[in-house]
Design a protein around this motif. Structure first.
Motif, PDB file in Angstrom:
ATOM      1  N   ALA A  24      11.382   8.176  -6.403  1.00  0.00           N
ATOM      2  CA  ALA A  24      11.382   6.901  -5.676  1.00  0.00           C
ATOM      3  C   ALA A  24      12.679   6.148  -5.952  1.00  0.00           C
ATOM      4  O   ALA A  24      13.357   5.679  -5.028  1.00  0.00           O
ATOM      5  CB  ALA A  24      10.170   6.058  -6.098  1.00  0.00           C
ATOM      6  N   MET A  60       8.619  -4.796   1.731  1.00  0.00           N
ATOM      7  CA  MET A  60       8.070  -3.467   2.021  1.00  0.00           C
ATOM      8  C   MET A  60       7.920  -2.664   0.727  1.00  0.00           C
ATOM      9  O   MET A  60       6.928  -1.973   0.515  1.00  0.00           O
ATOM     10  CB  MET A  60       8.968  -2.711   3.012  1.00  0.00           C
ATOM     11  N   PHE A  61       8.929  -2.781  -0.150  1.00  0.00           N
ATOM     12  CA  PHE A  61       8.844  -2.087  -1.442  1.00  0.00           C
ATOM     13  C   PHE A  61       7.641  -2.590  -2.233  1.00  0.00           C
ATOM     14  O   PHE A  61       6.841  -1.807  -2.757  1.00  0.00           O
ATOM     15  CB  PHE A  61      10.132  -2.305  -2.254  1.00  0.00           C
ATOM     16  N   GLY A  64       4.423  -1.427  -0.935  1.00  0.00           N
ATOM     17  CA  GLY A  64       4.235   0.001  -1.172  1.00  0.00           C
ATOM     18  C   GLY A  64       3.606   0.305  -2.527  1.00  0.00           C
ATOM     19  O   GLY A  64       2.866   1.280  -2.672  1.00  0.00           O
ATOM     20  N   LEU A  65       3.875  -0.540  -3.523  1.00  0.00           N
ATOM     21  CA  LEU A  65       3.356  -0.267  -4.881  1.00  0.00           C
ATOM     22  C   LEU A  65       1.834  -0.128  -4.905  1.00  0.00           C
ATOM     23  O   LEU A  65       1.308   0.899  -5.358  1.00  0.00           O
ATOM     24  CB  LEU A  65       3.831  -1.346  -5.862  1.00  0.00           C
TER      25      LEU A  65
ATOM     26  N   THR B   3      15.822   0.620   6.931  1.00  0.00           N
ATOM     27  CA  THR B   3      15.787   0.082   5.571  1.00  0.00           C
ATOM     28  C   THR B   3      14.357  -0.282   5.184  1.00  0.00           C
ATOM     29  O   THR B   3      13.901   0.025   4.083  1.00  0.00           O
ATOM     30  CB  THR B   3      16.690  -1.175   5.473  1.00  0.00           C
ATOM     31  N   ALA B   4      13.640  -0.932   6.100  1.00  0.00           N
ATOM     32  CA  ALA B   4      12.272  -1.347   5.814  1.00  0.00           C
ATOM     33  C   ALA B   4      11.373  -0.139   5.572  1.00  0.00           C
ATOM     34  O   ALA B   4      10.594  -0.116   4.606  1.00  0.00           O
ATOM     35  CB  ALA B   4      11.730  -2.188   6.970  1.00  0.00           C
ATOM     36  N   THR B   6      12.276   2.920   4.673  1.00  0.00           N
ATOM     37  CA  THR B   6      12.675   3.582   3.428  1.00  0.00           C
ATOM     38  C   THR B   6      12.162   2.798   2.224  1.00  0.00           C
ATOM     39  O   THR B   6      11.660   3.393   1.260  1.00  0.00           O
ATOM     40  CB  THR B   6      14.214   3.702   3.355  1.00  0.00           C
ATOM     41  N   SER B   7      12.254   1.459   2.281  1.00  0.00           N
ATOM     42  CA  SER B   7      11.766   0.639   1.168  1.00  0.00           C
ATOM     43  C   SER B   7      10.271   0.821   0.966  1.00  0.00           C
ATOM     44  O   SER B   7       9.786   0.872  -0.169  1.00  0.00           O
ATOM     45  CB  SER B   7      12.066  -0.840   1.430  1.00  0.00           C
ATOM     46  N   LEU B   8       9.544   0.913   2.056  1.00  0.00           N
ATOM     47  CA  LEU B   8       8.092   1.129   1.958  1.00  0.00           C
ATOM     48  C   LEU B   8       7.812   2.496   1.322  1.00  0.00           C
ATOM     49  O   LEU B   8       6.945   2.626   0.454  1.00  0.00           O
ATOM     50  CB  LEU B   8       7.439   1.043   3.343  1.00  0.00           C
ATOM     51  N   ALA B   9       8.590   3.500   1.733  1.00  0.00           N
ATOM     52  CA  ALA B   9       8.415   4.844   1.166  1.00  0.00           C
ATOM     53  C   ALA B   9       8.727   4.832  -0.330  1.00  0.00           C
ATOM     54  O   ALA B   9       8.002   5.423  -1.137  1.00  0.00           O
ATOM     55  CB  ALA B   9       9.314   5.843   1.895  1.00  0.00           C
ATOM     56  N   VAL B  10       9.797   4.129  -0.710  1.00  0.00           N
ATOM     57  CA  VAL B  10      10.179   4.041  -2.126  1.00  0.00           C
ATOM     58  C   VAL B  10       9.060   3.372  -2.924  1.00  0.00           C
ATOM     59  O   VAL B  10       8.627   3.864  -3.967  1.00  0.00           O
ATOM     60  CB  VAL B  10      11.507   3.257  -2.303  1.00  0.00           C
ATOM     61  N   GLY B  11       8.565   2.232  -2.409  1.00  0.00           N
ATOM     62  CA  GLY B  11       7.509   1.512  -3.101  1.00  0.00           C
ATOM     63  C   GLY B  11       6.244   2.336  -3.234  1.00  0.00           C
ATOM     64  O   GLY B  11       5.593   2.349  -4.288  1.00  0.00           O
ATOM     65  N   THR B  12       5.899   3.051  -2.164  1.00  0.00           N
ATOM     66  CA  THR B  12       4.674   3.856  -2.170  1.00  0.00           C
ATOM     67  C   THR B  12       4.776   5.011  -3.164  1.00  0.00           C
ATOM     68  O   THR B  12       3.858   5.260  -3.950  1.00  0.00           O
ATOM     69  CB  THR B  12       4.386   4.384  -0.752  1.00  0.00           C
ATOM     70  N   LEU B  13       5.917   5.702  -3.140  1.00  0.00           N
ATOM     71  CA  LEU B  13       6.150   6.790  -4.106  1.00  0.00           C
ATOM     72  C   LEU B  13       6.098   6.243  -5.536  1.00  0.00           C
ATOM     73  O   LEU B  13       5.508   6.857  -6.435  1.00  0.00           O
ATOM     74  CB  LEU B  13       7.547   7.376  -3.882  1.00  0.00           C
ATOM     75  N   PHE B  14       6.722   5.081  -5.720  1.00  0.00           N
ATOM     76  CA  PHE B  14       6.794   4.450  -7.033  1.00  0.00           C
ATOM     77  C   PHE B  14       5.377   4.103  -7.519  1.00  0.00           C
ATOM     78  O   PHE B  14       4.987   4.403  -8.652  1.00  0.00           O
ATOM     79  CB  PHE B  14       7.660   3.190  -6.951  1.00  0.00           C
ATOM     80  N   GLY B  15       4.597   3.475  -6.632  1.00  0.00           N
ATOM     81  CA  GLY B  15       3.238   3.074  -6.997  1.00  0.00           C
ATOM     82  C   GLY B  15       2.359   4.287  -7.286  1.00  0.00           C
ATOM     83  O   GLY B  15       1.537   4.264  -8.207  1.00  0.00           O
TER      84      GLY B  15
END
Lengths: 148, 139
Positions: A24, A60-61, A64-65, B3-4, B6-15
């Motif tokens: 991530a 969005m980040f 996503g968490l 960007t939005a 990708t940010s959602l994907a980053v956050g989801t992977l992170f979570g």
């Protein structure tokens, strides 16, 4: 798999989770050119500072968490979690919020992104918050303060 | 838009990584910090896995002219070891030790234990706001 002497440990799940977190953060860096620091992005999302990425991206980040955690929870049929009382959580939350802004980051920005870049500031911050956390738990245990 | 997403994907992977690694359970995190008691080394494996992958990612940066979907890399440039950095990190560590939560797991846990996680997240934002207000006055 368990580690000898540490029956509670989940090293393989931990490693797999860590690799996902690393992927991530790598995606954030290589695609968007930014550090995946949760405290900075959360502050940015709600308008409390933080730099760089557009506010919509920060939101969005942050959204996503819990989404990612929800997916794992549904896929694994439930996750174990024990939380402290609301008063304890509130005290801890304020300290964490203040500390991450003053210290310019948390476990993700300093601990993962900064340490892997061999940033001196991040290494010092990570050693400091780990030592403070270990000392806090040891002190609470010595005083008989059970929070979970 | 890219960007939005990708940010959602980053956050989801992170979570997902946090949850899979057990970091959304404060008991496990506190277990790691309980070095002199009933130590649980799991967090070290989470941290190790993440740092390993990111160490590779950092080595790719100098070979790229620019990020895949952004104009340039933004890498922190500060290098001073200020009392503010160390004091802030210490304060953060104390809060982390008290409840076993840092910002990422706290926010991710909104999906697992919403009421408890919400108390932590609101307090977290209040602490951030307090720093901003105080610094606004002193500046």
């Amino acid at each position: 798999m368990t580690l000898p002497g540490y029956p509670e440990a989940a090293p393989l799940a931990g490693l797999a989770g860590g690799v996902l977190i690393g992927l991530a953060a790598a995606l954030m860096l290589l695609a968007l050119g930014r550090i995946a620091g949760v405290s900075g992005l959360a502050a940015k999302a709600v308008g409390l500072g933080g730099s760089g990425i557009a506010r919509s991206g920060a939101w969005m980040f942050v959204l996503g968490l819990p989404l990612g955690a929800l997916i794992v929870m549904l896929a694994s049929g439930g996750l174990q979690a024990s939380f402290a009382s609301p008063v304890t959580l509130a005290i801890a939350g304020v300290l964490v919020g203040m500390g991450t802004r003053l210290g310019s980051g948390c476990t993700s920005g300093h601990g993962v992104c900064g340490v892997s870049r061999l940033s001196t500031r991040s290494i010092v911050a990570t050693v400091t918050f780990m030592a403070a956390g270990i000392a806090t738990v040891a002190a609470m245990n010595a005083l008989g303060l059970e929070v979970l | 838009m890219r960007t939005a997403i990708t940010s959602l994907a980053v956050g989801t992977l992170f979570g997902a990584g946090l949850a899979l690694g057990g970091m959304t359970d404060p008991a496990r995190v506190r277990g790691f910090l309980d070095l002199f008691g009933n130590w649980d080394p799991t967090l070290a494996f989470v941290m190790g896995g993440a740092v390993l992958v990111m160490a590779i990612a950092w080595r790719l940066v100098p070979r790229m002219a620019e990020p895949l979907i952004a104009d340039e890399f933004h890498v922190p440039t500060k290098s001073d070891l200020s009392p503010r950095l160390i004091g802030g990190a210490a304060l953060f560590g104390i809060g982390w030790g008290i409840a076993g939560l840092c910002p990422g797991p706290g926010i991710a846990a909104l999906a697992i234990e919403p009421a408890s996680a919400a108390v932590f997240v609101i307090a977290l934002l209040a602490g951030m706001a307090a720093v901003k207000i105080f610094e606004g006055k002193s500046a």
